[in-house]
Design a protein around this motif. Structure first.
Motif, PDB file in Angstrom:
ATOM      1  N   PRO A 254      -1.904  -6.974  17.506  1.00  0.00           N
ATOM      2  CA  PRO A 254      -2.338  -7.124  16.082  1.00  0.00           C
ATOM      3  C   PRO A 254      -1.962  -5.866  15.435  1.00  0.00           C
ATOM      4  O   PRO A 254      -1.522  -5.891  14.290  1.00  0.00           O
ATOM      5  CB  PRO A 254      -4.066  -7.220  16.507  1.00  0.00           C
ATOM      6  CG  PRO A 254      -4.123  -7.721  17.673  1.00  0.00           C
ATOM      7  CD  PRO A 254      -3.026  -6.956  18.331  1.00  0.00           C
ATOM      8  N   GLU A 255      -2.062  -4.503  15.956  1.00  0.00           N
ATOM      9  CA  GLU A 255      -1.562  -3.389  15.116  1.00  0.00           C
ATOM     10  C   GLU A 255      -0.351  -3.375  15.001  1.00  0.00           C
ATOM     11  O   GLU A 255       0.215  -3.066  13.820  1.00  0.00           O
ATOM     12  CB  GLU A 255      -2.371  -2.254  15.980  1.00  0.00           C
ATOM     13  CG  GLU A 255      -2.166  -0.975  14.968  1.00  0.00           C
ATOM     14  CD  GLU A 255      -3.201  -1.139  13.757  1.00  0.00           C
ATOM     15  OE1 GLU A 255      -2.761  -0.473  12.745  1.00  0.00           O
ATOM     16  OE2 GLU A 255      -4.074  -1.824  13.608  1.00  0.00           O
ATOM     17  N   ASP A 256       0.341  -3.765  15.983  1.00  0.00           N
ATOM     18  CA  ASP A 256       1.966  -3.869  15.674  1.00  0.00           C
ATOM     19  C   ASP A 256       2.384  -4.647  14.792  1.00  0.00           C
ATOM     20  O   ASP A 256       3.386  -4.479  13.942  1.00  0.00           O
ATOM     21  CB  ASP A 256       2.656  -3.843  17.214  1.00  0.00           C
ATOM     22  CG  ASP A 256       2.648  -2.858  17.961  1.00  0.00           C
ATOM     23  OD1 ASP A 256       2.167  -1.956  17.483  1.00  0.00           O
ATOM     24  OD2 ASP A 256       2.840  -3.273  19.408  1.00  0.00           O
ATOM     25  N   MET A 257       1.781  -6.021  14.764  1.00  0.00           N
ATOM     26  CA  MET A 257       2.139  -6.883  13.645  1.00  0.00           C
ATOM     27  C   MET A 257       1.871  -6.315  12.369  1.00  0.00           C
ATOM     28  O   MET A 257       2.642  -6.821  11.166  1.00  0.00           O
ATOM     29  CB  MET A 257       1.497  -8.250  14.097  1.00  0.00           C
ATOM     30  CG  MET A 257       1.664  -9.270  12.891  1.00  0.00           C
ATOM     31  SD  MET A 257       3.200  -9.578  12.783  1.00  0.00           S
ATOM     32  CE  MET A 257       3.307 -10.798  14.306  1.00  0.00           C
ATOM     33  N   LYS A 258       0.723  -5.763  12.212  1.00  0.00           N
ATOM     34  CA  LYS A 258       0.267  -5.171  10.925  1.00  0.00           C
ATOM     35  C   LYS A 258       1.341  -4.149  10.285  1.00  0.00           C
ATOM     36  O   LYS A 258       1.816  -4.219   9.169  1.00  0.00           O
ATOM     37  CB  LYS A 258      -1.033  -4.618  11.011  1.00  0.00           C
ATOM     38  CG  LYS A 258      -1.611  -3.868   9.842  1.00  0.00           C
ATOM     39  CD  LYS A 258      -2.997  -3.251   9.908  1.00  0.00           C
ATOM     40  CE  LYS A 258      -3.508  -2.495   8.696  1.00  0.00           C
ATOM     41  NZ  LYS A 258      -4.789  -1.898   8.845  1.00  0.00           N
ATOM     42  N   LYS A 259       1.589  -3.338  11.097  1.00  0.00           N
ATOM     43  CA  LYS A 259       2.916  -2.292  10.929  1.00  0.00           C
ATOM     44  C   LYS A 259       3.970  -2.944  10.635  1.00  0.00           C
ATOM     45  O   LYS A 259       4.574  -2.627   9.638  1.00  0.00           O
ATOM     46  CB  LYS A 259       2.972  -1.344  12.027  1.00  0.00           C
ATOM     47  CG  LYS A 259       1.914  -0.412  12.531  1.00  0.00           C
ATOM     48  CD  LYS A 259       2.173   0.555  13.546  1.00  0.00           C
ATOM     49  CE  LYS A 259       1.017   1.284  13.895  1.00  0.00           C
ATOM     50  NZ  LYS A 259       1.308   2.242  15.010  1.00  0.00           N
TER      51      LYS A 259
END
Length: 497
Positions: A254-259
């Protein structure tokens, strides 16, 4: 299936007689049981073990599942000796094992210290090489702190009183088979049901181990079951490693996708470019004209020119209709706050206060992260926080400095603190675009490289640093489309957590 579930499943198959085939030539558990009883009776006669109280017959209701015909239901105490004592010379060096030196999980490993028997023979649990130790207190019991003691100093040891000890009679049972039984979900879950004592100090019932109903296979089959489990262990380990990597990937996703979405956004890859939007150069020229007018009328101060952006400072390609700008070139001015003497509670009623850095740290303005001024006379109108203010934290930990929010609503009488700045942008800039741009790895990396302060727990970014932060600028209409797309996609990332 999780690695834990896989291990539990394999052990359940093992104790149900479903992991390996039964072989007629291996006799039956009944014969083995009769042999063990004979051996125990002989040891009692020789005075090597004490006579035990008779245990009740196993009822049909106590048998939790079907087992092969060659197997037999027995109680643990019927086939082993529990909690034996050692009679040793005081000067003999032996192993000393507190609970911390017994590993938990599905392996059998321990370490030990060396002490003289005279110093530990009282007040501790006795054991010897080949004995099985089982933790009886929570959470060690559920964590499977159970072990076969091996290679003890001079073959003997003592340790934590929170162990139950199981001793095999004259090698008539496979210790490894028993250990796997004691690590099975069947044994653990029933033990937990028997717990007595207060929370945090709960233990299995004093009679649980002795009375526990165990499915006993013939001795040769016990060995084959252990061999099969040991054959499967490397595959289980590989499965666990793959599972862990997948879990790590899922937790980061989720955080990698957000970045990635934010990176796409500031590279001009999230929405299409439209000729009718004009160009960022045209927009930038209008912003500079606006600033000159405001300087002329005395509404904002003239500032020294910012250094030009060099080609080396541009980290990636952007669309032709965009341009690289420094934050100060699209700002009108910056408000600073002040340090007030405060009580460490949020203000109520008509009391006034100042915000903490945590009010702007976590992506959304939180007015409850505030402190109450000792006196209402502290109130200064120019420091007052209003809806739609763009706030940024100038001092915080290395990971959090530069955190920014746009105030969506406010009901308390709050002012800027000395660690929070308020940015005033041109009306021709969509502030929510800048908000997301300042949260991208591009800008976070800039903050990390230029923030001052020797401690990681307190870094600072000055107004000068802030003004020199570089961001890509799209036309105004595209800024709004980018934010609209981000506001649709980013909540989906949050749902994946």
């Amino acid at each position: 299936m999780t690695p834990q579930e896989l291990k539990n499943s394999i052990l359940q198959l093992a104790i149900q007689g479903k992991l390996v085939e039964q072989r007629p030539e291996e006799d039956t558990a009944e014969k083995l049981f009769a042999q063990i009883r004979e051996e125990k009776q002989q040891l009692i006669k020789e005075g090597k073990i004490k006579k035990e109280k008779p245990l009740p017959e196993i009822t049909e209701d106590e048998k939790p599942f079907d087992i092969p015909e060659s197997w037999m239901w027995v109680r643990v105490q019927e086939i082993t000796c529990l909690n034996p004592k050692n009679d040793l010379p005081d000067e003999l060096e032996v192993s000393f094992i507190p609970m911390a030196l017994i590993d938990d999980g599905y392996r059998s490993s321990h370490s030990f210290a060396i002490k003289s028997w005279g110093g530990i023979k009282k007040g501790f649990t006795h054991f010897a090489d080949g004995d099985i130790g089982i933790a009886k207190i929570t959470p060690c019991f559920q964590n499977r702190k159970s072990v076969i003691f091996r290679d003890l100093k001079n073959g003997y040891g003592a340790g934590t009183t929170e162990l139950s000890i199981v001793r095999v009679v004259n090698d008539l049972l496979s210790r490894d088979f028993l250990l796997w039984f004691f690590k099975s979900a069947y044994f653990i879950e029933n033990g937990v049901k028997s717990f007595t004592g207060t929370a945090g100090q709960q233990r299995i019932h004093k009679d649980y181990l002795a009375m526990c109903v165990l499915p006993l296979p013939p001795f040769a089959e016990q060995k084959r079951i252990v061999a099969k489990i040991e054959e499967l262990l490397p595959y289980i380990d590989r499965y666990e490693q793959a599972w862990s990597k997948l879990e790590q990937f899922n937790s980061r996703f989720p955080e990698d996708m957000k970045k990635s979405l934010l990176q796409y956004a500031i590279q001009g890859k999230l929405v299409e470019q439209r000729p009718e939007d004009g160009t960022a150069e045209e927009l930038f020229a209008k912003i500079q004209e606006e600033k000159h007018r405001l300087i002329k009328t005395g509404k904002i101060k003239k500032e020294k020119p910012l250094p030009e952006i060099t080609e080396d400072e541009k980290p990636f390609e952007i669309p032709e209709s965009w341009m690289w700008v420094k934050l100060g070139s699209i700002l009108h001015y910056i408000d600073t706050g002040k340090s007030f003497k405060c009580d460490e509670v949020q203000p109520t009623g008509n009391k006034c206060g100042i915000i903490k850095v945590s009010a702007v740290t976590w992506g959304k303005f939180n007015e409850n992260e505030s402190k109450t001024c000792y006196s209402s006379d502290s109130w200064v109108d120019e420091y007052a926080i209003h809806e739609n203010d763009f706030l940024i934290c100038r001092a915080n930990t290395a990971a959090l400095v530069g955190g920014c929010v746009i105030v969506d609503k406010i009901s308390k009488r709050l002012m800027l603190s000395d660690k929070v700045l308020r940015l005033h942008f041109s009306k021709m800039i969509y502030p929510f675009y800048v908000l997301w741009a300042l949260r991208t790895p591009l800008v976070r990396n800039q903050f990390s490289s230029v923030a001052t302060g020797t401690s990681e727990s307190m870094k600072n970014i000055s107004q000068e640093i802030l003004k020199n932060i570089i961001i890509p600028l799209p036309p105004l209409a595209e800024q709004k489309r980018i934010v609209e797309q981000l506001e649709q996609l980013l909540p989906l990332c949050e749902r994946l957590k």
